[in-house]
Scaffold this active site. Sequence first.
Site, PDB file in Angstrom:
ATOM      1  N   ASP A  61       0.885  -1.187   0.123  1.00 24.64           N
ATOM      2  CA  ASP A  61       0.050   0.060   0.056  1.00 24.64           C
ATOM      3  C   ASP A  61       0.834   1.345   0.111  1.00 24.64           C
ATOM      4  OD1 ASP A  61      -2.294   1.599  -0.045  1.00 24.64           O
ATOM      5  OD2 ASP A  61      -2.457   1.293   2.247  1.00 24.64           O
ATOM      6  N   LEU A  62       1.733   1.477  -1.204  1.00 21.68           N
ATOM      7  CA  LEU A  62       2.616   2.536  -1.250  1.00 21.68           C
ATOM      8  C   LEU A  62       1.526   3.897  -1.506  1.00 21.68           C
ATOM      9  CD1 LEU A  62       5.541   3.472  -1.231  1.00 21.68           C
ATOM     10  CD2 LEU A  62       5.508   2.991  -3.684  1.00 21.68           C
TER      11      LEU A  62
END
Length: 242
Positions: free
Chosen positions: A168-169
Site C-alpha cells: 500500500d505505497l
Amino acid sequence: MLTVKKTNNQYLLIPDDSKLDIQTTWFNVQFWRDQDAIVTSKQGRAAAWFVKYQDNKIAVLKHYWRGGLIGKLLSDQYLYTGLENTRVFQEFKLLTELDALKLPVSRPLAANVEVKWGTYRADILTEAISGATSLCEQLQQKALSAQALAAVGTTIALFHRQGAYHDDLNINNILFDQTGKVYLIDFDKGDLRAPEQAWQQSNMDRLKRSFKKEAGKWPAFYFTDTDWQVLIEAYQKALNTH
C-alpha cells in the site's frame, strides 16, 4: 532474525538482537496509561499509540484491525492457521529483514499474537521515527523542494532494488524525519521478492493515484505534474544505478 516466546495462548515476537525486557503487558494500552507514558495517539481504523519506554524513547503501538464488510463482524479477529501465517508475524519478519538491509523503516521492537478458539488478535510495537511528518501532511502546508521530492523517489528505489514490495505505497506511508530523511512505514502484506519491473511499476502507479486522491480531499494541496516528474526521474535514476 527473530525469536518466538510462547506463554499459554500468547506468542511474543522479538528481534534476535533485542536488549529490551519486553513483556506481553507492553501490548495493553492500559499498561501505558497507568504509567502516564502515552505521549499521543492517532485514532481511526489505523489507530496507534505513541508511548514512552526505556530512557524516554518513543515507540508506536498498533493493533491489527480488519477493514471492509467483514470488519463490521470480526473487527480484530483473524482465522488462525499457524503463527507464520499471521499478518503480524509476516510483517514483523519483513521489518527485521528490511532493518538488516539498512533500509529506512521503523525499527521493529516486538509483536504479540493471542490465539483463542481458532482465531487470533495481534499487535506490533515499532520504534517511532523522530519528528516524523507524512508526505501527505507536508503537502497540505507547502510545496516541497526538488531535493525533498527527489529524496522520496530515491528512497523508494532503494527498497525496489532490494526487492522490497510495499502493498500500500501511498503518501501517508511515506514519512520525513526531523532531518529530512525519508522512511517507508506500514509493511502489512508486503514481502521480499525478485526485483521486477511489473510490480515496481504497479507500486509507482498506486503512489501516483494516492497524490490525486489526497489532492481532492484537502482545501490546500501543493503538488503538480512537474513535481511528479522530479520524483519519478529521481526514482528511475536511482533504480538503474549499479
